[in-house]
Design a protein around this motif. Structure first.
Motif, PDB file in Angstrom:
ATOM      1  N   ARG A 134       0.829  -1.199   0.000  1.00  0.00           N
ATOM      2  CA  ARG A 134       0.000   0.000   0.000  1.00  0.00           C
ATOM      3  C   ARG A 134       0.864   1.249   0.000  1.00  0.00           C
ATOM      4  O   ARG A 134       0.741   2.115   0.870  1.00  0.00           O
ATOM      5  CB  ARG A 134      -0.892   0.007   1.238  1.00  0.00           C
ATOM      6  CG  ARG A 134      -2.044  -0.930   1.166  1.00  0.00           C
ATOM      7  CD  ARG A 134      -3.109  -0.368   0.270  1.00  0.00           C
ATOM      8  NE  ARG A 134      -4.302  -1.189   0.332  1.00  0.00           N
ATOM      9  CZ  ARG A 134      -5.468  -0.803  -0.128  1.00  0.00           C
ATOM     10  NH1 ARG A 134      -5.603   0.360  -0.679  1.00  0.00           N
ATOM     11  NH2 ARG A 134      -6.499  -1.608  -0.053  1.00  0.00           N
ATOM     12  N   THR A 183       0.284   4.365   3.879  1.00  0.00           N
ATOM     13  CA  THR A 183      -0.757   4.272   4.891  1.00  0.00           C
ATOM     14  C   THR A 183      -0.502   5.281   6.010  1.00  0.00           C
ATOM     15  O   THR A 183       0.613   5.403   6.513  1.00  0.00           O
ATOM     16  CB  THR A 183      -0.799   2.853   5.469  1.00  0.00           C
ATOM     17  OG1 THR A 183      -0.980   1.937   4.395  1.00  0.00           O
ATOM     18  CG2 THR A 183      -1.931   2.684   6.445  1.00  0.00           C
ATOM     19  N   LYS A 232      -5.870   4.381   3.965  1.00  0.00           N
ATOM     20  CA  LYS A 232      -5.065   3.727   2.941  1.00  0.00           C
ATOM     21  C   LYS A 232      -5.247   4.434   1.602  1.00  0.00           C
ATOM     22  O   LYS A 232      -6.378   4.772   1.231  1.00  0.00           O
ATOM     23  CB  LYS A 232      -5.463   2.258   2.812  1.00  0.00           C
ATOM     24  CG  LYS A 232      -5.168   1.460   4.066  1.00  0.00           C
ATOM     25  CD  LYS A 232      -5.597   0.036   3.924  1.00  0.00           C
ATOM     26  CE  LYS A 232      -5.303  -0.739   5.208  1.00  0.00           C
ATOM     27  NZ  LYS A 232      -5.841  -2.089   5.145  1.00  0.00           N
ATOM     28  N   CYS A 248      -0.643   5.331  -7.173  1.00  0.00           N
ATOM     29  CA  CYS A 248      -1.892   5.851  -6.633  1.00  0.00           C
ATOM     30  C   CYS A 248      -2.672   6.535  -7.753  1.00  0.00           C
ATOM     31  O   CYS A 248      -2.111   6.964  -8.761  1.00  0.00           O
ATOM     32  CB  CYS A 248      -1.643   6.811  -5.470  1.00  0.00           C
ATOM     33  SG  CYS A 248      -0.854   8.356  -5.906  1.00  0.00           S
TER      34      CYS A 248
END
Length: 62
Positions: A3, A12, A30, A50
């Motif tokens: 993540r 995170t 997250k 992302c």
């Protein structure tokens, strides 16, 4: 899946859930990370990115 974004380093974060009665519980925020085939150093490679980096055009998709 890890993540963390390979482009911007977004990962995170931790914080608190606050109820109406103001009780607090720990929670995690997250990032929205996707596995994308992108051009890295002239060759296609699968990286974790992302959605903010995808939308802004920081990643050239293969």
């Amino acid at each position: 899946m890890a993540r963390v974004c390979d482009v911007c380093g977004k990962g995170t974060k931790s914080g608190k859930n606050i109820t109406f009665s103001h009780k607090m519980n720990n929670r995690t925020f997250k990032p929205n990370v996707h596995r994308v085939r992108a051009i890295v150093d002239g060759s296609p490679k699968a990286i974790n990115v992302c959605t903010k980096c995808l939308k802004s055009g920081k990643v050239e998709k293969a």
